[in-house]
Design an enzyme around this catalytic site. Structure first.
Site, PDB file in Angstrom:
ATOM      1  N   GLY A  53       0.716  -1.185   0.017  1.00 40.62           N
ATOM      2  CA  GLY A  53       0.078  -0.181  -0.052  1.00 40.62           C
ATOM      3  C   GLY A  53       0.763   1.223  -0.026  1.00 40.62           C
TER       4      GLY A  53
ATOM      5  CG  ASP B 247      -9.899  -3.566   6.120  1.00 40.96           C
ATOM      6  OD1 ASP B 247      -9.456  -3.809   7.262  1.00 40.96           O
ATOM      7  OD2 ASP B 247     -10.577  -4.241   5.416  1.00 40.96           O
TER       8      ASP B 247
HETATM    9  N1  SAM Z   1      -9.746  -5.426   9.793  1.00 39.62           N
HETATM   10  C1  SAM Z   1      -8.550  -6.432   9.963  1.00 39.62           C
HETATM   11  C2  SAM Z   1      -7.984  -6.089  11.401  1.00 39.62           C
HETATM   12  O1  SAM Z   1      -7.992  -5.230  11.943  1.00 39.62           O
HETATM   13  O2  SAM Z   1      -7.538  -7.393  12.028  1.00 39.62           O
HETATM   14  C3  SAM Z   1      -7.654  -6.371   8.866  1.00 39.62           C
HETATM   15  C4  SAM Z   1      -8.296  -7.151   7.668  1.00 39.62           C
HETATM   16  S1  SAM Z   1      -7.403  -7.200   6.302  1.00 39.62           S
HETATM   17  C5  SAM Z   1      -7.547  -8.968   6.138  1.00 39.62           C
HETATM   18  C6  SAM Z   1      -5.755  -6.711   6.399  1.00 39.62           C
HETATM   19  C7  SAM Z   1      -5.050  -7.087   5.179  1.00 39.62           C
HETATM   20  O3  SAM Z   1      -3.949  -5.945   4.945  1.00 39.62           O
HETATM   21  C8  SAM Z   1      -4.305  -8.210   5.030  1.00 39.62           C
HETATM   22  O4  SAM Z   1      -5.106  -9.039   4.031  1.00 39.62           O
HETATM   23  C9  SAM Z   1      -3.028  -8.000   4.598  1.00 39.62           C
HETATM   24  O5  SAM Z   1      -2.395  -8.932   3.592  1.00 39.62           O
HETATM   25  C10 SAM Z   1      -3.007  -6.701   4.211  1.00 39.62           C
HETATM   26  N2  SAM Z   1      -1.717  -5.670   4.350  1.00 39.62           N
HETATM   27  C11 SAM Z   1      -0.976  -5.833   5.387  1.00 39.62           C
HETATM   28  N3  SAM Z   1       0.166  -4.914   5.081  1.00 39.62           N
HETATM   29  C12 SAM Z   1      -0.199  -4.459   3.825  1.00 39.62           C
HETATM   30  C13 SAM Z   1       0.569  -3.352   3.225  1.00 39.62           C
HETATM   31  N4  SAM Z   1       1.663  -2.910   3.366  1.00 39.62           N
HETATM   32  N5  SAM Z   1      -0.159  -3.026   1.900  1.00 39.62           N
HETATM   33  C14 SAM Z   1      -1.168  -3.671   1.511  1.00 39.62           C
HETATM   34  N6  SAM Z   1      -1.926  -4.607   2.279  1.00 39.62           N
HETATM   35  C15 SAM Z   1      -1.274  -4.795   3.574  1.00 39.62           C
END
Ligand code: SAM
Length: 285
Positions: free
Chosen positions: A138, A155
């Site tokens: 991200g 998120d």
């Molecule tokens: N609401 C949830 C919580 O607080 O536990 C989070 C849900 S969502 C599944 C979080 C997502 O962020 C994951 O699928 C993860 O792979 C993604 N994620 C983590 N770091 C990231 C990054 N640097 N860029 C994009 N996505 C990322």
């Protein structure tokens, strides 16, 4: 306790557990350990690196509160960006609004594939023609993209592993450059019970970056502490001005009354408030 229980420790001696009926998936992706379980009490449960991300029973509390305060406060949210959110729940809520395009940037395509297969109530949103999916970090996406958005939603998971950057000042400063005039950011911010110091530190840099910077709160039964905090950030839109739009139909938690109440700030976030921490070691962050 049976050995196959799902246990998430919130402190070294307390946490949450589920007794799964069966494990549907256990995988090591490029970025994290991923498991999905079937439970009788909470339906399917997604766990990343040992931390519960979402359950079919209570995901609506979190996803509705991450998405609707920002999208209802913005007069015309045409272009929406979601950072993270690979389960598809936030995207599903965004698509309840009349948006032109919703772009989701998720680092781990294995999460999306697994959620499409095992959590279709959330991940069916990826099939909507307004949804556009990018597999990328991200922060990299924000630095490299020239696109501008009306609303950006963060998120992310907890501030550990690949998500750590999504909680830092430089990330929020970069996000601000990707907002159209009058744009809004909403970001999940953590638990006021377990991440209080982190929330207070973050509030300081967010207030310097944005003219309007407010924490708001909602319950999420399976998240640490049960009460969850989100940040609403904008240079123009005040979330407490009367909402110009009705919330979408068919929601289970968010409504106009919840919106107003969610922005009331609990005493523990105010300067000088006394918060008991009997015997707690350092915060889990
Ligand atoms: N609401 C949830 C919580 O607080 O536990 C989070 C849900 S969502 C599944 C979080 C997502 O962020 C994951 O699928 C993860 O792979 C993604 N994620 C983590 N770091 C990231 C990054 N640097 N860029 C994009 N996505 C990322």
């Amino acid at each position: 306790m049976p050995r196959n229980d799902i246990r998430e420790y919130h402190t070294p001696t307390s946490g949450i557990f589920f007794v799964p009926r069966r494990r549907l998936l256990a995988a090591k992706t490029r970025f994290q350990a991923m498991e999905i379980y079937e439970t009788d009490s909470f339906g399917r449960v997604l766990v990343l690196d040992g931390l519960v991300q979402t359950t079919e029973r209570d995901e609506f509390f979190y996803h509705e509160m991450l998405v609707h305060p920002a999208l209802t406060a913005h007069p015309k949210p045409d272009d929406v960006l979601i950072i993270g959110g690979g389960d598809g729940g936030a995207l599903r809520e965004v698509l309840r609004h009349r948006v032109r395009r919703a772009t989701l940037v998720e680092i781990d395509e294995a999460v999306i594939a697994a959620c499409r297969r095992f959590l279709p109530r959330l991940a069916a949103s990826f099939d909507d023609p307004r949804a556009s999916l990018r597999i990328a970090d991200g922060h990299d996406f924000i630095r490299e993209s020239a696109d501008l958005f009306d609303v950006i939603l963060v998120d992310s998971s907890d501030p550990v592993g690949p998500s750590a950057i999504l909680h830092q000042r430089k990330f929020f400063a970069a996000l601000k450059t990707r907002l159209k005039p009058g744009g809004v950011i909403a970001a999940q911010a953590g638990s006021p019970v377990f991440h209080l110091d982190h929330l207070k530190r973050k509030a300081v840099f967010l207030k310097r970056l944005f003219r309007i910077s407010a924490y708001y709160f909602g319950t999420v039964p399976t998240y640490p502490g049960g009460l969850w905090c989100y940040a609403f950030l904008s240079d123009r839109i005040d979330p407490l001005k009367p909402l110009r739009k009705n919330p979408p139909r068919g929601l289970s938690y968010y409504n106009r009354d919840i919106h107003r109440a969610a922005f009331a700030s609990p005493q523990l976030l105010r300067a000088g408030a006394k918060v008991p921490r009997p015997g707690w070691p350092a915060e889990k962050e």
